[in-house]
Scaffold this motif. Sequence first.
Motif, short mmCIF file in Angstrom:
data_model
loop_
_atom_site.label_atom_id
_atom_site.label_comp_id
_atom_site.label_asym_id
_atom_site.label_seq_id
_atom_site.Cartn_x
_atom_site.Cartn_y
_atom_site.Cartn_z
N ALA A 96 -15.88 -31.22 -11.53
CA ALA A 96 -14.95 -31.56 -12.60
C ALA A 96 -15.63 -32.02 -13.89
O ALA A 96 -14.96 -32.20 -14.90
N GLN A 97 -16.95 -32.19 -13.87
CA GLN A 97 -17.64 -32.76 -15.03
C GLN A 97 -18.62 -31.79 -15.68
O GLN A 97 -19.52 -32.21 -16.39
N GLY A 98 -18.43 -30.50 -15.45
CA GLY A 98 -19.27 -29.53 -16.12
C GLY A 98 -20.57 -29.22 -15.40
O GLY A 98 -20.70 -29.38 -14.18
N LEU A 99 -21.55 -28.79 -16.18
CA LEU A 99 -22.80 -28.24 -15.69
C LEU A 99 -23.97 -29.08 -16.18
O LEU A 99 -24.04 -29.45 -17.35
N TYR A 100 -24.91 -29.36 -15.28
CA TYR A 100 -26.09 -30.16 -15.61
C TYR A 100 -27.34 -29.28 -15.57
O TYR A 100 -27.44 -28.38 -14.73
N HIS A 101 -28.29 -29.59 -16.45
CA HIS A 101 -29.55 -28.84 -16.49
C HIS A 101 -30.70 -29.84 -16.57
O HIS A 101 -30.69 -30.75 -17.40
N HIS A 102 -31.69 -29.66 -15.68
CA HIS A 102 -32.88 -30.51 -15.71
C HIS A 102 -34.10 -29.62 -15.91
O HIS A 102 -34.37 -28.72 -15.11
N ASP A 103 -34.83 -29.86 -17.00
CA ASP A 103 -35.97 -29.01 -17.35
C ASP A 103 -37.30 -29.59 -16.90
O ASP A 103 -38.37 -29.11 -17.31
N GLY A 104 -37.24 -30.62 -16.06
CA GLY A 104 -38.45 -31.28 -15.61
C GLY A 104 -38.72 -32.57 -16.34
O GLY A 104 -39.50 -33.42 -15.86
N ALA A 105 -38.07 -32.74 -17.48
CA ALA A 105 -38.26 -33.96 -18.26
C ALA A 105 -36.94 -34.62 -18.62
O ALA A 105 -36.84 -35.85 -18.64
N GLN A 106 -35.93 -33.83 -18.89
CA GLN A 106 -34.68 -34.37 -19.39
C GLN A 106 -33.49 -33.75 -18.67
O GLN A 106 -33.50 -32.56 -18.33
N LEU A 107 -32.47 -34.57 -18.44
CA LEU A 107 -31.24 -34.12 -17.81
C LEU A 107 -30.15 -34.07 -18.88
O LEU A 107 -29.90 -35.06 -19.57
N VAL A 108 -29.50 -32.91 -19.02
CA VAL A 108 -28.43 -32.76 -20.01
C VAL A 108 -27.19 -32.19 -19.33
O VAL A 108 -27.27 -31.60 -18.24
N ARG A 109 -26.05 -32.36 -20.00
CA ARG A 109 -24.78 -31.90 -19.44
C ARG A 109 -24.07 -31.00 -20.44
O ARG A 109 -23.98 -31.30 -21.63
N TYR A 110 -23.54 -29.87 -19.92
CA TYR A 110 -22.73 -28.95 -20.70
C TYR A 110 -21.30 -28.99 -20.17
O TYR A 110 -21.07 -28.98 -18.96
N THR A 111 -20.34 -29.03 -21.09
CA THR A 111 -18.93 -29.10 -20.72
C THR A 111 -18.13 -28.09 -21.54
O THR A 111 -18.69 -27.21 -22.20
N SER A 112 -16.82 -28.27 -21.56
CA SER A 112 -15.96 -27.42 -22.38
C SER A 112 -16.29 -27.54 -23.86
O SER A 112 -16.00 -26.63 -24.64
N ALA A 113 -16.91 -28.64 -24.25
CA ALA A 113 -17.33 -28.80 -25.64
C ALA A 113 -18.45 -27.83 -26.00
O ALA A 113 -18.71 -27.59 -27.19
N HIS A 114 -19.10 -27.28 -24.99
CA HIS A 114 -20.24 -26.37 -25.21
C HIS A 114 -19.89 -24.94 -24.80
O HIS A 114 -20.79 -24.14 -24.52
N GLY A 115 -18.60 -24.64 -24.75
CA GLY A 115 -18.17 -23.27 -24.52
C GLY A 115 -17.60 -22.97 -23.15
O GLY A 115 -16.99 -21.91 -22.97
N LEU A 116 -17.80 -23.83 -22.18
CA LEU A 116 -17.25 -23.57 -20.86
C LEU A 116 -15.72 -23.66 -20.90
O LEU A 116 -15.17 -24.61 -21.46
N LYS A 117 -15.06 -22.69 -20.31
CA LYS A 117 -13.60 -22.73 -20.20
C LYS A 117 -13.25 -23.48 -18.91
O LYS A 117 -12.95 -22.90 -17.88
N GLY A 118 -13.33 -24.79 -18.99
CA GLY A 118 -13.08 -25.64 -17.84
C GLY A 118 -14.38 -26.21 -17.30
O GLY A 118 -15.46 -25.62 -17.45
N ASN A 119 -14.28 -27.34 -16.64
CA ASN A 119 -15.45 -28.07 -16.17
C ASN A 119 -15.65 -28.02 -14.66
O ASN A 119 -16.52 -28.72 -14.13
N GLN A 120 -14.85 -27.21 -13.95
CA GLN A 120 -15.04 -27.02 -12.51
C GLN A 120 -15.94 -25.81 -12.30
O GLN A 120 -15.50 -24.66 -12.35
N VAL A 121 -17.21 -26.06 -12.06
CA VAL A 121 -18.18 -24.97 -11.92
C VAL A 121 -18.07 -24.38 -10.52
O VAL A 121 -18.02 -25.10 -9.52
N ARG A 122 -18.03 -23.04 -10.45
CA ARG A 122 -17.88 -22.36 -9.17
C ARG A 122 -19.06 -21.47 -8.80
O ARG A 122 -19.22 -21.12 -7.64
N SER A 123 -19.92 -21.12 -9.75
CA SER A 123 -21.09 -20.31 -9.43
C SER A 123 -22.08 -20.38 -10.58
O SER A 123 -21.69 -20.46 -11.75
#
Length: 354
Positions: free
Chosen positions: A66-93
């Motif tokens: 329910a809270q979008g998508l997270y990305h960790h590049d080895g140094a920093q953890l960031v979050r992408y949500t509907s504010a970053h283009g996702l149509k909804g925050n329930q990630v399925r794949s």
Amino acid sequence: MPNHPYQLALLCFATSLACAHPIHAIDHARQQHTTHIAPEIVTELDQRIFHIFQADDKTYWFGSDAQGLYHHDGAQLVRYTSAHGLKGNQVRSIQQDHTGTILVSTEEGGVHRFDGQVFNPITPLDPSTSEWELQPNDLWFQGRQDSGIIYRWDGTSLHQLTFPTTAAGDAHIAAFPRSKYPNARYSPYDVYTIHTDSNGHLWFGTAILGACRFDGSTFTWVGHGENSSFGVRSIVEYKDGSIWLSNTLNRFVPDLDTDTPRYRKVKGIAKDTDPYAVFMSSVTESDGTLWLATLTQGVYRFDGTNWTHYPVTHNEKPIWVYSIYQDQQGSLWVGTHEHGVYKLNASAFERHTF
């Protein structure tokens, strides 16, 4: 703790997996770029992490419920949500195509492409022009719950597909009309999992109808009603060639005496009372060793002879597990319903933080 398929169905119903706008796909998708907004820098993952993926560049992506998508590049953890283009925050794949592009599907909004900064929704082709094919670079995504839709990304267009109807599917819809069961928000054709076997054929695990095997031209249905309303959440092709549909109670083996593809049901390797009788997710290692993630009983390793239990706990109490994933280094990760992600360290799964 419950482990019978019917009990698990009640527990899992709220987390069952799961739009079409008829405009030609890729050119239109390129015209709908999302305004660039920097991702949110965070210090921890959401508690409900259902999907884990490691990209070719060795970075990790984590999909929440329910809270979008997270990305960790080895140094920093960031979050992408509907504010970053996702149509909804329930990630399925979360997947990556042969060009290196990250594609993400959400429950509410179909499939999106990542341009390195934001996610751009891909408008699917009209169903009338979408094609069932089986090409080596295709990516497949399940559609939203209660749609019965499957998406095929061929690298250029997003095909919006549905299964040919079956007698069993029609009978289920007739037996449970929406007018009488308004809260039964699912289609018997809903897809929970997609598996590619050793021959390159696709297997779709469904909500009610068992699994459907697609070889590029023929649809073969296997295991109608397997696991009851729990559905087929994970598909294993064991080293003996048998297919396991979310349970170790039964196996499906090819019937070599027929000209058309057909599978027959034979006895599995477990009893109904075994804690590994039903599983949510699975990993098969190169030597055939299986790792089966159960909903409430942790993870079990099967080497062909022996079962080894790996509990997944919080404060020494078992927790609900959703998925298991093996990364490119061979490390095993587990996504959970309420406690983020766990990683196998030596002989135990431990909560992983960044």
